[in-house]
Write a protein that holds these residues in place. Structure first.
Motif, PDB file in Angstrom:
ATOM      1  N   THR A  41      22.163 -15.532   7.580  1.00 48.37           N
ATOM      2  CA  THR A  41      23.516 -15.321   7.062  1.00 48.37           C
ATOM      3  C   THR A  41      23.516 -14.603   5.721  1.00 48.37           C
ATOM      4  OG1 THR A  41      23.503 -17.581   6.155  1.00 48.37           O
ATOM      5  CG2 THR A  41      24.509 -17.267   8.319  1.00 48.37           C
ATOM      6  N   SER A  42      22.350 -14.479   5.094  1.00 45.79           N
ATOM      7  CA  SER A  42      22.285 -13.665   3.875  1.00 45.79           C
ATOM      8  C   SER A  42      22.413 -12.177   4.209  1.00 45.79           C
ATOM      9  CB  SER A  42      20.969 -13.921   3.133  1.00 45.79           C
ATOM     10  OG  SER A  42      19.852 -13.372   3.838  1.00 45.79           O
ATOM     11  N   PHE A  43      22.165 -11.816   5.460  1.00 43.68           N
ATOM     12  CA  PHE A  43      22.306 -10.436   5.906  1.00 43.68           C
ATOM     13  C   PHE A  43      23.636 -10.191   6.607  1.00 43.68           C
ATOM     14  CE2 PHE A  43      17.670 -11.211   6.087  1.00 43.68           C
ATOM     15  CZ  PHE A  43      17.252 -10.258   5.170  1.00 43.68           C
ATOM     16  N   VAL A  44      24.089 -11.167   7.369  1.00 38.07           N
ATOM     17  CA  VAL A  44      25.308 -10.980   8.143  1.00 38.07           C
ATOM     18  C   VAL A  44      26.045 -12.313   8.291  1.00 38.07           C
ATOM     19  CG1 VAL A  44      23.957 -11.165  10.285  1.00 38.07           C
ATOM     20  CG2 VAL A  44      26.256 -10.209  10.368  1.00 38.07           C
ATOM     21  N   PRO A  45      27.216 -12.460   7.684  1.00 37.57           N
ATOM     22  CA  PRO A  45      28.010 -13.676   7.886  1.00 37.57           C
ATOM     23  C   PRO A  45      28.393 -13.783   9.368  1.00 37.57           C
ATOM     24  CG  PRO A  45      28.812 -12.417   6.013  1.00 37.57           C
ATOM     25  CD  PRO A  45      27.846 -11.538   6.735  1.00 37.57           C
ATOM     26  N   LEU A  46      28.196 -14.950   9.947  1.00 38.13           N
ATOM     27  CA  LEU A  46      28.367 -15.097  11.388  1.00 38.13           C
ATOM     28  C   LEU A  46      29.790 -15.438  11.815  1.00 38.13           C
ATOM     29  CD1 LEU A  46      25.118 -17.139  12.208  1.00 38.13           C
ATOM     30  CD2 LEU A  46      25.486 -14.666  12.389  1.00 38.13           C
ATOM     31  N   GLN A  47      30.622 -15.831  10.896  1.00 35.92           N
ATOM     32  CA  GLN A  47      31.972 -16.262  11.264  1.00 35.92           C
ATOM     33  C   GLN A  47      32.722 -15.165  12.012  1.00 35.92           C
ATOM     34  OE1 GLN A  47      34.375 -17.628   8.006  1.00 35.92           O
ATOM     35  NE2 GLN A  47      36.008 -18.384   9.330  1.00 35.92           N
ATOM     36  N   GLY A  48      33.233 -15.509  13.194  1.00 32.86           N
ATOM     37  CA  GLY A  48      34.011 -14.579  13.992  1.00 32.86           C
ATOM     38  C   GLY A  48      33.187 -13.621  14.828  1.00 32.86           C
ATOM     39  N   LEU A  49      31.848 -13.689  14.723  1.00 29.00           N
ATOM     40  CA  LEU A  49      31.002 -12.777  15.478  1.00 29.00           C
ATOM     41  C   LEU A  49      30.559 -13.402  16.797  1.00 29.00           C
ATOM     42  CD1 LEU A  49      28.685 -11.235  12.725  1.00 29.00           C
ATOM     43  CD2 LEU A  49      30.922 -10.457  13.534  1.00 29.00           C
ATOM     44  N   ARG A  50      30.224 -12.548  17.755  1.00 29.45           N
ATOM     45  CA  ARG A  50      29.710 -13.005  19.042  1.00 29.45           C
ATOM     46  C   ARG A  50      28.183 -12.993  18.963  1.00 29.45           C
ATOM     47  NH1 ARG A  50      29.833 -10.746  25.052  1.00 29.45           N
ATOM     48  NH2 ARG A  50      29.886 -12.742  26.137  1.00 29.45           N
ATOM     49  N   VAL A  51      27.577 -14.152  19.209  1.00 25.37           N
ATOM     50  CA  VAL A  51      26.140 -14.336  19.010  1.00 25.37           C
ATOM     51  C   VAL A  51      25.518 -14.898  20.287  1.00 25.37           C
ATOM     52  CG1 VAL A  51      24.368 -15.480  17.623  1.00 25.37           C
ATOM     53  CG2 VAL A  51      26.550 -14.840  16.570  1.00 25.37           C
ATOM     54  N   VAL A  52      24.322 -14.427  20.631  1.00 26.17           N
ATOM     55  CA  VAL A  52      23.554 -15.037  21.715  1.00 26.17           C
ATOM     56  C   VAL A  52      22.221 -15.508  21.157  1.00 26.17           C
ATOM     57  CG1 VAL A  52      22.602 -12.806  22.490  1.00 26.17           C
ATOM     58  CG2 VAL A  52      22.605 -14.777  24.046  1.00 26.17           C
ATOM     59  N   ASP A  53      21.871 -16.756  21.476  1.00 21.13           N
ATOM     60  CA  ASP A  53      20.598 -17.344  21.055  1.00 21.13           C
ATOM     61  C   ASP A  53      19.682 -17.391  22.272  1.00 21.13           C
ATOM     62  OD1 ASP A  53      18.625 -18.610  19.603  1.00 21.13           O
ATOM     63  OD2 ASP A  53      19.486 -20.615  19.861  1.00 21.13           O
ATOM     64  N   VAL A  54      18.660 -16.554  22.266  1.00 17.01           N
ATOM     65  CA  VAL A  54      17.736 -16.429  23.400  1.00 17.01           C
ATOM     66  C   VAL A  54      16.630 -17.474  23.282  1.00 17.01           C
ATOM     67  CG1 VAL A  54      16.106 -14.898  24.563  1.00 17.01           C
ATOM     68  CG2 VAL A  54      18.220 -13.961  23.582  1.00 17.01           C
ATOM     69  N   GLY A  55      16.459 -18.273  24.330  1.00 17.54           N
ATOM     70  CA  GLY A  55      15.498 -19.363  24.277  1.00 17.54           C
ATOM     71  C   GLY A  55      16.013 -20.484  23.406  1.00 17.54           C
ATOM     72  N   CYS A  56      17.253 -20.901  23.659  1.00 22.78           N
ATOM     73  CA  CYS A  56      17.957 -21.835  22.773  1.00 22.78           C
ATOM     74  C   CYS A  56      17.437 -23.259  22.846  1.00 22.78           C
ATOM     75  CB  CYS A  56      19.447 -21.826  23.088  1.00 22.78           C
ATOM     76  SG  CYS A  56      19.845 -22.436  24.756  1.00 22.78           S
ATOM     77  N   GLY A  57      16.708 -23.603  23.925  1.00 23.12           N
ATOM     78  CA  GLY A  57      16.227 -24.970  24.047  1.00 23.12           C
ATOM     79  C   GLY A  57      17.377 -25.958  24.028  1.00 23.12           C
ATOM     80  N   GLY A  58      17.222 -27.006  23.212  1.00 27.62           N
ATOM     81  CA  GLY A  58      18.243 -28.043  23.126  1.00 27.62           C
ATOM     82  C   GLY A  58      19.404 -27.728  22.237  1.00 27.62           C
ATOM     83  N   GLY A  59      19.427 -26.521  21.635  1.00 28.73           N
ATOM     84  CA  GLY A  59      20.627 -26.053  20.949  1.00 28.73           C
ATOM     85  C   GLY A  59      20.705 -26.284  19.457  1.00 28.73           C
ATOM     86  N   ILE A  60      19.592 -26.566  18.796  1.00 29.02           N
ATOM     87  CA  ILE A  60      19.644 -26.836  17.355  1.00 29.02           C
ATOM     88  C   ILE A  60      20.195 -25.643  16.584  1.00 29.02           C
ATOM     89  CG2 ILE A  60      18.267 -27.346  15.290  1.00 29.02           C
ATOM     90  CD1 ILE A  60      16.362 -28.931  17.129  1.00 29.02           C
ATOM     91  N   LEU A  61      19.635 -24.453  16.807  1.00 30.70           N
ATOM     92  CA  LEU A  61      20.114 -23.260  16.111  1.00 30.70           C
ATOM     93  C   LEU A  61      21.481 -22.834  16.627  1.00 30.70           C
ATOM     94  CD1 LEU A  61      19.755 -20.892  14.156  1.00 30.70           C
ATOM     95  CD2 LEU A  61      18.518 -19.682  15.972  1.00 30.70           C
ATOM     96  N   ALA A  62      21.664 -22.828  17.946  1.00 32.20           N
ATOM     97  CA  ALA A  62      22.931 -22.384  18.525  1.00 32.20           C
ATOM     98  C   ALA A  62      24.099 -23.197  17.982  1.00 32.20           C
ATOM     99  CB  ALA A  62      22.873 -22.478  20.049  1.00 32.20           C
ATOM    100  N   GLU A  63      23.922 -24.500  17.932  1.00 33.08           N
ATOM    101  CA  GLU A  63      25.013 -25.357  17.453  1.00 33.08           C
ATOM    102  C   GLU A  63      25.290 -25.122  15.970  1.00 33.08           C
ATOM    103  OE1 GLU A  63      25.760 -30.112  17.182  1.00 33.08           O
ATOM    104  OE2 GLU A  63      25.302 -29.312  19.195  1.00 33.08           O
ATOM    105  N   SER A  64      24.244 -24.926  15.186  1.00 34.77           N
ATOM    106  CA  SER A  64      24.461 -24.692  13.757  1.00 34.77           C
ATOM    107  C   SER A  64      25.171 -23.367  13.515  1.00 34.77           C
ATOM    108  CB  SER A  64      23.128 -24.732  13.001  1.00 34.77           C
ATOM    109  OG  SER A  64      22.293 -23.640  13.347  1.00 34.77           O
TER     110      SER A  64
END
Length: 232
Positions: A41-64
């Protein structure tokens, strides 16, 4: 054929019920997640953006990422972790978050140039053909969009720390979590990225202090490292 190792999928599937235990087998992921999220997020604020988490597993990063206001899709080929991810998001009441059992290559063919940000964290060292995943990540992101990778370097130090130390001495990870031959040196991953039409924007290391039992971002990329890339 999916670009996946059935043994790897089964390995993480058997541990799926422990994914959200901050003191369990996935404790390192819980510890490094604020660091990697803050770096991205220091490079790109994620609010309002469409994001895909590849290899998300149980969702720790995706949920955050969804909690920051992003519209997040987490994808994986291991069914049990996806079920855990869906249940945790439901119980936590996290909106703008969905999960699919689909390969990166298949989603890239289905939805090319559709995402503002693509993340692929701690996943490339678990697949037979990491270059194919990098290519898929590039295809999924919009021109000018961001792609973030993290993986393990391949050298004696990483073998001693990530496998011998983390899996056999400190018992931070289950034994057999990583296969040394699948680790990627930064120049190899950067080469895959360039071949896929991505430009390398920045890199950082992730270091672990066994005394304080803390992780920190650092200039040392000899073990864990992250790359920030942009689609040309």
């Amino acid at each position: 054929m999916h670009n996946a190792d059935p043994q790897e999928l089964e390995k993480f599937g058997e541990l799926a019920h422990r994914w959200w235990d901050p003191d369990g087998e996935f404790r390192p992921l819980h510890q490094i997640n604020p660091l990697r999220l803050g770096w991205m997020t220091s490079f790109v604020p994620l609010q309002g953006l469409r994001v895909v988490d590849v290899g998300c597993g149980g969702g720790i990063l995706a949920e955050s990422m969804a909690r920051t206001g992003a519209d997040v899709l987490g994808i994986d080929l291991s069914v049990k972790p996806l079920k855990v991810a869906r249940l945790h998001a439901l119980e936590a009441g996290v909106a703008s978050l969905d999960y699919r059992e689909i390969a990166a290559e298949a989603l890239a063919a289905e939805q090319p140039a559709s995402f503002d940000v693509v993340t692929c964290m701690e996943m490339l060292e678990h697949v037979p053909d990491p270059a194919s995943v990098v290519q898929a990540c590039s295809r999924m992101v919009k021109p000018g969009g961001w792609v973030f990778f993290s993986t393990l370097n391949r050298n004696l130090k990483s073998f001693l720390m990530a496998i011998v130390g983390a899996e056999y001495v400190l018992n931070m990870l289950p034994r057999g979590t990583h296969e040394y031959a699948r680790f990627l040196q930064p120049h190899e991953l950067a080469g895959f990225a360039r071949q896929a039409g991505l430009s390398l924007h920045a890199s950082t290391g992730l270091s672990y202090n066994p005394v304080t039992q803390r992780y920190a971002l650092s200039a040392d990329t000899s073990v864990n490292y992250l790359l920030a890339c942009r689609r040309l």
